[in-house]
Design a protein around this motif. Structure first.
Motif, PDB file in Angstrom:
ATOM      1  N   ALA A 104      -8.152  -8.935  11.530  1.00  0.00           N
ATOM      2  CA  ALA A 104      -9.298  -8.790  10.629  1.00  0.00           C
ATOM      3  C   ALA A 104      -8.838  -8.224   9.301  1.00  0.00           C
ATOM      4  N   VAL A 105      -9.088  -8.966   8.246  1.00  0.00           N
ATOM      5  CA  VAL A 105      -8.834  -8.513   6.879  1.00  0.00           C
ATOM      6  C   VAL A 105     -10.186  -8.325   6.223  1.00  0.00           C
ATOM      7  N   PRO A 106     -10.454  -7.189   5.586  1.00  0.00           N
ATOM      8  CA  PRO A 106     -11.789  -6.953   5.025  1.00  0.00           C
ATOM      9  C   PRO A 106     -12.075  -7.812   3.806  1.00  0.00           C
ATOM     10  N   ALA A 107     -13.343  -8.091   3.582  1.00  0.00           N
ATOM     11  CA  ALA A 107     -13.764  -8.794   2.370  1.00  0.00           C
ATOM     12  C   ALA A 107     -13.331  -7.993   1.151  1.00  0.00           C
ATOM     13  N   GLY A 108     -12.856  -8.690   0.136  1.00  0.00           N
ATOM     14  CA  GLY A 108     -12.412  -8.032  -1.089  1.00  0.00           C
ATOM     15  C   GLY A 108     -10.948  -7.673  -1.109  1.00  0.00           C
ATOM     16  N   ALA A 109     -10.235  -7.880   0.005  1.00  0.00           N
ATOM     17  CA  ALA A 109      -8.808  -7.581   0.025  1.00  0.00           C
ATOM     18  C   ALA A 109      -8.072  -8.541  -0.901  1.00  0.00           C
ATOM     19  N   VAL A 110      -7.161  -8.002  -1.708  1.00  0.00           N
ATOM     20  CA  VAL A 110      -6.372  -8.789  -2.650  1.00  0.00           C
ATOM     21  C   VAL A 110      -4.967  -8.921  -2.081  1.00  0.00           C
ATOM     22  N   GLY A 111      -4.500 -10.148  -1.953  1.00  0.00           N
ATOM     23  CA  GLY A 111      -3.235 -10.359  -1.271  1.00  0.00           C
ATOM     24  C   GLY A 111      -2.286 -11.285  -1.996  1.00  0.00           C
ATOM     25  N   LEU A 112      -1.064 -11.334  -1.457  1.00  0.00           N
ATOM     26  CA  LEU A 112       0.000 -12.201  -1.936  1.00  0.00           C
ATOM     27  C   LEU A 112       0.583 -12.940  -0.748  1.00  0.00           C
ATOM     28  N   ALA A 113       0.971 -14.198  -0.972  1.00  0.00           N
ATOM     29  CA  ALA A 113       1.657 -14.978   0.064  1.00  0.00           C
ATOM     30  C   ALA A 113       2.360 -16.139  -0.612  1.00  0.00           C
ATOM     31  N   GLY A 171      -2.859 -13.424   7.177  1.00  0.00           N
ATOM     32  CA  GLY A 171      -1.477 -12.969   7.184  1.00  0.00           C
ATOM     33  C   GLY A 171      -0.906 -12.687   5.812  1.00  0.00           C
ATOM     34  N   TRP A 172      -1.775 -12.577   4.793  1.00  0.00           N
ATOM     35  CA  TRP A 172      -1.273 -12.285   3.458  1.00  0.00           C
ATOM     36  C   TRP A 172      -0.913 -10.807   3.326  1.00  0.00           C
ATOM     37  N   GLN A 173      -0.011 -10.516   2.391  1.00  0.00           N
ATOM     38  CA  GLN A 173       0.378  -9.136   2.095  1.00  0.00           C
ATOM     39  C   GLN A 173      -0.696  -8.513   1.206  1.00  0.00           C
ATOM     40  N   LEU A 174      -1.321  -7.458   1.696  1.00  0.00           N
ATOM     41  CA  LEU A 174      -2.473  -6.874   1.002  1.00  0.00           C
ATOM     42  C   LEU A 174      -2.019  -5.754   0.073  1.00  0.00           C
ATOM     43  N   ILE A 175      -2.373  -5.902  -1.216  1.00  0.00           N
ATOM     44  CA  ILE A 175      -1.931  -4.921  -2.203  1.00  0.00           C
ATOM     45  C   ILE A 175      -3.074  -4.156  -2.848  1.00  0.00           C
ATOM     46  N   GLY A 176      -4.315  -4.531  -2.563  1.00  0.00           N
ATOM     47  CA  GLY A 176      -5.433  -3.834  -3.183  1.00  0.00           C
ATOM     48  C   GLY A 176      -6.763  -4.345  -2.672  1.00  0.00           C
ATOM     49  N   THR A 177      -7.836  -3.814  -3.285  1.00  0.00           N
ATOM     50  CA  THR A 177      -9.197  -4.169  -2.879  1.00  0.00           C
ATOM     51  C   THR A 177     -10.080  -4.279  -4.113  1.00  0.00           C
ATOM     52  N   GLY A 219      -3.076  -1.121  -1.453  1.00  0.00           N
ATOM     53  CA  GLY A 219      -3.300  -1.786  -0.175  1.00  0.00           C
ATOM     54  C   GLY A 219      -2.220  -1.447   0.840  1.00  0.00           C
ATOM     55  N   PRO A 220      -2.461  -1.753   2.107  1.00  0.00           N
ATOM     56  CA  PRO A 220      -1.540  -1.346   3.173  1.00  0.00           C
ATOM     57  C   PRO A 220      -0.155  -1.986   3.084  1.00  0.00           C
ATOM     58  N   ASP A 221      -0.015  -3.076   2.322  1.00  0.00           N
ATOM     59  CA  ASP A 221       1.286  -3.744   2.228  1.00  0.00           C
ATOM     60  C   ASP A 221       1.939  -3.563   0.863  1.00  0.00           C
ATOM     61  N   LEU A 222       1.362  -2.720   0.016  1.00  0.00           N
ATOM     62  CA  LEU A 222       1.909  -2.566  -1.332  1.00  0.00           C
ATOM     63  C   LEU A 222       3.352  -2.073  -1.294  1.00  0.00           C
TER      64      LEU A 222
END
Length: 219
Positions: free
Chosen positions: A163-172, A186-192, A105-108
């Motif tokens: 906009a965060v896409p459906a299925g985005a996996v995040g951390l916060a 605003g979560w940190q996105l690490i995968g989908t 993901g973009p924040d990994l």
């Protein structure tokens, strides 16, 4: 309606307060206490709950209990709550859910930098932990997942995405979660993941419910 005295600290409940005329809000000290109390109430599929209790909704520091005042007196709800024993066992009352994730993901990279570990270690910790669905919120199908395993606590992004896409996996913070639909976030996105978190056509629309355990697998 004032809380019954036996719902005070002797039972580990700081306060039980009326929430309108058809609900009580149980205030608890932390998320671990919420999970244990919620498990105690919903154990065995809530077969022991009084007729007229409509729903039991956990949150980060509270459990909301709604009831039908035409069926059940407030004093009976309080009596049920006072008799509930928090369940601190390791056994989970919910289902086991496995979710396949394409990491990258973009924040990994940013998450890895914050934690001072490699991107591969972020993935290893995320997939190696057993996550528990603590409570739902934000959007239908979204659940806040916590773990007793390797922690991946990171702050939310300083600037949320529009906009965060459906299925985005995040951390916060201490939580992980999966966006069930496209939305700001605003979560940190690490995968989908391709998993569908909410489908109103299913008998049970939510893929993950409070009390369920979740394992993430690398796709």
């Amino acid at each position: 309606m004032s809380p019954s005295p036996d719902l005070r600290p002797s039972r580990g409940l700081p306060a039980v307060v009326p929430y309108g005329d058809s609900a009580f809000l149980v205030e608890l000290p932390d998320l671990a206490a919420v999970i244990a109390f919620y498990r105690g109430l919903v154990g065995a599929g809530m077969t022991g709950r009084p007729e007229g209790v409509m729903d039991v909704v956990p949150a980060a520091r509270t459990v909301l209990v709604t009831f039908d005042p035409e069926v059940l007196a407030p004093s009976d709800v309080l009596a049920w709550l006072s008799g509930a024993e928090p369940d601190h066992s390791a056994a989970e009352p919910g289902r086991a859910v496995e979710i396949s994730v394409a990491y990258g993901g973009p924040d990994l990279a940013e998450v890895a930098g914050i934690l001072g570990i490699s991107e591969a270690d972020v993935v290893r910790r995320h997939t190696g932990a057993q996550w528990t669905a603590a409570f739902a919120g934000f959007a239908p199908g979204f659940v806040y997942l916590v773990t007793d395993g390797d922690q991946l606590a990171v702050p939310r992004r300083s600037t949320p995405r529009t906009a965060v896409p459906a299925g985005a996996v995040g951390l916060a913070g201490e939580f992980s979660g999966v966006y069930p639909r496209s939305s700001p976030g605003g979560w940190q996105l690490i995968g989908t993941t391709m998993a569908v978190l909410w489908d109103s056509a299913r008998p049970e629309p939510a893929l993950i419910r409070p009390g369920d355990t979740v394992r993430f697998r690398e796709a």
